[in-house]
Design a protein around this motif. Sequence first.
Motif, PDB file in Angstrom:
ATOM      1  N   ALA A 110       0.846  -1.195   0.000  1.00 11.47           N
ATOM      2  CA  ALA A 110       0.000   0.000   0.000  1.00 11.47           C
ATOM      3  C   ALA A 110       0.881   1.244   0.000  1.00 11.47           C
ATOM      4  N   PHE A 111       0.295   2.376  -0.344  1.00 11.22           N
ATOM      5  CA  PHE A 111       1.107   3.592  -0.515  1.00 11.22           C
ATOM      6  C   PHE A 111       1.744   4.059   0.781  1.00 11.22           C
ATOM      7  N   LYS A 112       1.214   3.619   1.919  1.00  6.56           N
ATOM      8  CA  LYS A 112       1.774   4.036   3.208  1.00  6.56           C
ATOM      9  C   LYS A 112       3.260   3.683   3.324  1.00  6.56           C
ATOM     10  N   ASP A 113       3.677   2.622   2.630  1.00  7.49           N
ATOM     11  CA  ASP A 113       5.096   2.232   2.691  1.00  7.49           C
ATOM     12  C   ASP A 113       6.024   3.343   2.202  1.00  7.49           C
ATOM     13  N   GLY A 142      -5.979   0.269   8.729  1.00  5.81           N
ATOM     14  CA  GLY A 142      -5.477  -0.988   8.166  1.00  5.81           C
ATOM     15  C   GLY A 142      -4.081  -0.881   7.577  1.00  5.81           C
ATOM     16  N   ASP A 143      -3.880   0.060   6.680  1.00  2.68           N
ATOM     17  CA  ASP A 143      -2.615   0.089   5.946  1.00  2.68           C
ATOM     18  C   ASP A 143      -1.485   0.800   6.686  1.00  2.68           C
ATOM     19  N   THR A 144      -1.804   1.883   7.390  1.00  4.54           N
ATOM     20  CA  THR A 144      -0.755   2.591   8.127  1.00  4.54           C
ATOM     21  C   THR A 144      -0.110   1.659   9.146  1.00  4.54           C
ATOM     22  N   VAL A 254      -7.104  11.762  -6.372  1.00  5.17           N
ATOM     23  CA  VAL A 254      -6.453  11.182  -5.191  1.00  5.17           C
ATOM     24  C   VAL A 254      -7.474  10.554  -4.236  1.00  5.17           C
ATOM     25  N   PRO A 255      -7.420   9.217  -4.053  1.00  3.08           N
ATOM     26  CA  PRO A 255      -8.283   8.597  -3.044  1.00  3.08           C
ATOM     27  C   PRO A 255      -7.794   9.031  -1.662  1.00  3.08           C
ATOM     28  N   THR A 256      -8.674   9.631  -0.881  1.00  6.43           N
ATOM     29  CA  THR A 256      -8.222  10.148   0.403  1.00  6.43           C
ATOM     30  C   THR A 256      -9.278   9.936   1.476  1.00  6.43           C
ATOM     31  N   GLY A 257      -8.823   9.837   2.721  1.00  6.37           N
ATOM     32  CA  GLY A 257      -9.738   9.647   3.838  1.00  6.37           C
ATOM     33  C   GLY A 257      -9.426  10.648   4.934  1.00  6.37           C
ATOM     34  N   ASN A 258      -8.167  10.654   5.331  1.00  6.14           N
ATOM     35  CA  ASN A 258      -7.706  11.552   6.387  1.00  6.14           C
ATOM     36  C   ASN A 258      -7.191  12.876   5.834  1.00  6.14           C
ATOM     37  N   PHE A 259      -7.402  13.111   4.556  1.00  2.48           N
ATOM     38  CA  PHE A 259      -6.910  14.313   3.895  1.00  2.48           C
ATOM     39  C   PHE A 259      -5.380  14.342   3.844  1.00  2.48           C
ATOM     40  N   GLY A 260      -4.743  13.154   4.034  1.00  2.85           N
ATOM     41  CA  GLY A 260      -3.288  13.127   4.068  1.00  2.85           C
ATOM     42  C   GLY A 260      -2.690  13.148   2.676  1.00  2.85           C
ATOM     43  N   ASN A 261      -3.106  12.180   1.856  1.00  8.35           N
ATOM     44  CA  ASN A 261      -2.533  12.053   0.533  1.00  8.35           C
ATOM     45  C   ASN A 261      -2.825  13.297  -0.312  1.00  8.35           C
ATOM     46  N   ILE A 262      -4.031  13.780  -0.243  1.00  9.72           N
ATOM     47  CA  ILE A 262      -4.377  14.952  -1.070  1.00  9.72           C
ATOM     48  C   ILE A 262      -3.721  16.216  -0.527  1.00  9.72           C
ATOM     49  N   PRO A 308     -11.992   0.185   2.982  1.00 16.23           N
ATOM     50  CA  PRO A 308     -11.986   0.450   4.427  1.00 16.23           C
ATOM     51  C   PRO A 308     -10.918   1.445   4.873  1.00 16.23           C
ATOM     52  N   SER A 309      -9.841   1.580   4.105  1.00 11.97           N
ATOM     53  CA  SER A 309      -8.796   2.523   4.512  1.00 11.97           C
ATOM     54  C   SER A 309      -9.262   3.968   4.367  1.00 11.97           C
ATOM     55  N   MET A 310     -10.409   4.160   3.740  1.00 12.08           N
ATOM     56  CA  MET A 310     -10.964   5.505   3.629  1.00 12.08           C
ATOM     57  C   MET A 310     -12.275   5.621   4.402  1.00 12.08           C
ATOM     58  N   ASP A 311     -12.567   4.642   5.267  1.00 11.10           N
ATOM     59  CA  ASP A 311     -13.780   4.721   6.090  1.00 11.10           C
ATOM     60  C   ASP A 311     -13.496   5.610   7.295  1.00 11.10           C
ATOM     61  N   PRO A 387     -10.036  -1.455  -4.598  1.00 10.96           N
ATOM     62  CA  PRO A 387     -11.236  -0.608  -4.434  1.00 10.96           C
ATOM     63  C   PRO A 387     -10.936   0.857  -4.088  1.00 10.96           C
ATOM     64  N   HIS A 388      -9.798   1.154  -3.461  1.00 10.82           N
ATOM     65  CA  HIS A 388      -9.466   2.565  -3.174  1.00 10.82           C
ATOM     66  C   HIS A 388      -9.093   3.286  -4.467  1.00 10.82           C
ATOM     67  N   THR A 389      -8.242   2.604  -5.240  1.00 15.58           N
ATOM     68  CA  THR A 389      -7.846   3.159  -6.532  1.00 15.58           C
ATOM     69  C   THR A 389      -9.075   3.317  -7.424  1.00 15.58           C
ATOM     70  N   ALA A 410      -2.765   4.972  -7.425  1.00 13.72           N
ATOM     71  CA  ALA A 410      -3.124   3.610  -7.021  1.00 13.72           C
ATOM     72  C   ALA A 410      -2.539   3.403  -5.628  1.00 13.72           C
ATOM     73  N   THR A 411      -3.425   3.421  -4.621  1.00 14.55           N
ATOM     74  CA  THR A 411      -2.938   3.436  -3.240  1.00 14.55           C
ATOM     75  C   THR A 411      -2.746   2.046  -2.639  1.00 14.55           C
ATOM     76  N   ALA A 412      -3.256   1.020  -3.297  1.00 16.00           N
ATOM     77  CA  ALA A 412      -3.025  -0.339  -2.782  1.00 16.00           C
ATOM     78  C   ALA A 412      -3.041  -1.353  -3.918  1.00 16.00           C
ATOM     79  N   HIS A 413      -2.424  -2.482  -3.670  1.00 17.63           N
ATOM     80  CA  HIS A 413      -2.464  -3.627  -4.584  1.00 17.63           C
ATOM     81  C   HIS A 413      -3.812  -4.343  -4.391  1.00 17.63           C
TER      82      HIS A 413
HETATM   83  C1  PLP Z   1      -4.571   5.305   3.891  1.00 16.10           C
HETATM   84  C2  PLP Z   1      -5.143   4.953   2.579  1.00 16.10           C
HETATM   85  C3  PLP Z   1      -5.871   5.888   1.832  1.00 16.10           C
HETATM   86  C4  PLP Z   1      -6.188   7.267   2.347  1.00 16.10           C
HETATM   87  O1  PLP Z   1      -5.029   8.030   2.636  1.00 16.10           O
HETATM   88  P1  PLP Z   1      -5.137   9.402   3.422  1.00 16.10           P
HETATM   89  O2  PLP Z   1      -3.800   9.639   4.027  1.00 16.10           O
HETATM   90  O3  PLP Z   1      -6.176   9.209   4.444  1.00 16.10           O
HETATM   91  O4  PLP Z   1      -5.476  10.427   2.443  1.00 16.10           O
HETATM   92  C5  PLP Z   1      -6.314   5.508   0.583  1.00 16.10           C
HETATM   93  N1  PLP Z   1      -6.082   4.263   0.096  1.00 16.10           N
HETATM   94  C6  PLP Z   1      -5.404   3.351   0.789  1.00 16.10           C
HETATM   95  C7  PLP Z   1      -5.207   2.000   0.205  1.00 16.10           C
HETATM   96  C8  PLP Z   1      -4.886   3.662   2.043  1.00 16.10           C
HETATM   97  O5  PLP Z   1      -4.190   2.743   2.719  1.00 16.10           O
END
Ligand code: PLP
Length: 465
Positions: A110-113, A142-144, A254-262, A308-311, A387-389, A410-413
């Motif tokens: 996942a992109f967190k790496d 999940g991913d962090t 940009v798929p985002t949840g916590n507003f981090g990536n964007i 779920p990583s964006m829930d 599904p996030h991508t 693409a934030t995850a495989h």
């Molecule tokens: C964490 C995560 C996101 C959301 O990232 P934010 O830092 O919340 O913007 C999107 N997709 C995947 C797969 C993630 O692990």
Amino acid sequence: MDFISTRGNVAKIGFIDTFLMGLANDGGLMVPSSLPVIPAHRLKEWEQLSFQDLMLEIFLHFTNDEISRQDLKQLIDSSYSGFRHPEVTPLKEINGNLHILELFHGPTFAFKDVALQFIGNFYSYVSKKQGEIINILGATSGDTGAAAIEGVRGKEGIKICILHPHEKVSKVQELQMTTVDDENVLNLSVKGNFDDCQRIIKDLFADIEFKNKYHLRAINSINFVRILAQTVYYFYAYFRIAGKSPDAKVSFSVPTGNFGNILSAYLSKRMGLPIHRLILATNENNILERFVEEGVYMPEDFRSTYSPSMDIQVASNFERYLYYLLNEDASTVSAMMKQFQSEGKIVIEPQLLQKVQNDFAAHGVKNDECLRTIDKYSREAGYLLDPHTACGVAAYEACGSGDEVYVVLATAHPAKFDEAIRQNGIPQEFPAEIRALFDKPQHQSIVENSNREIADRLERFFGSK
Ligand SMILES: *Cc1c(COP(=O)(O)O)cnc(C)c1O
């Protein structure tokens, strides 16, 4: 370069202290006191750089003299040596209009790496160099968690505790975290959702006495270094396209949840990267879409989705954006965050909303829309989206326009989220690293959604030698 809090009540500090502080001691988030702006001729020079060398140049604008160029280079090179692709974050062309930036070639897929491999090594460096005790505390959807654990497992002088919502992460995410048997790792599975986990962490970090006593350090995107590390792939992807078509208008979805990536994208743009448009992609937990469309930031009921990583309802990095939106006026940010705490919402004036809409387009992707998008690209392009991508691609389809080049992150495989892929009846082959997880024993404790119980656990884990 020094760093201040979005709420204005932390004296200016340097890069390493900002890294160690995590959440600002006044409850705000740390930001640079002024952002560097990279001139166009320098950007042109950077076009040729590898991912690693680009990261080095970007970071040198923030690290002052606190880390030598040579040390920084070594830290960066070793952080990306374990990635499965030589380009670290390769760009795949789907058609002339659409590109996918693959951010999932690190150890946990996942992109967190991208940020957390570096952050793990950087904590190690600071621990050795300054003799700091490093006790990492984080919440994960999940991913962090998986990426942070992978970044520091077995490292001397570092312990890590990760809270995840019980039974609300994917099977592979759970296994990636809990099959790690190093003694410096503690997994707490909290009977609640991600917002509960995040609130507990924020409360514990806000308790300055507790935070200092146990040397708590952050890996969530409240840590500015993580946001900074994520700017690198925006520059990198932009240069791949600009190198071939210098006049292209390059936009990102940009798929985002916590507003981090964007937020990393937004800061890249403020630093001079000529990004054309930014599309903010969310799922049915669409607080950010509603904010961009209506100017009201207000959590609603939590929904479980295929991504779920964006829930996430309460986006921890939203405050950093608010700070820039309000022209870096910390006292207004403080007042608005106080209002959010007491009234449960923030409402902005129409002229500010206009500014927001100049910064972002937004689209909240419905569950069935997410599945349809996975199915469509699998059939028509032969590309399997996670599904996030897929949310990013669906948002590009909803908001994109024909004369621009789009990059979807693409934030995850897809193997990480087979639950969603199976819904579509699409078979997939798991990478060997993921297959191997299913045979390993798990290590985790299930705990109540209670600050007290979790604080007790932490005292025992971080307090012991
Ligand atoms: C964490 C995560 C996101 C959301 O990232 P934010 O830092 O919340 O913007 C999107 N997709 C995947 C797969 C993630 O692990």
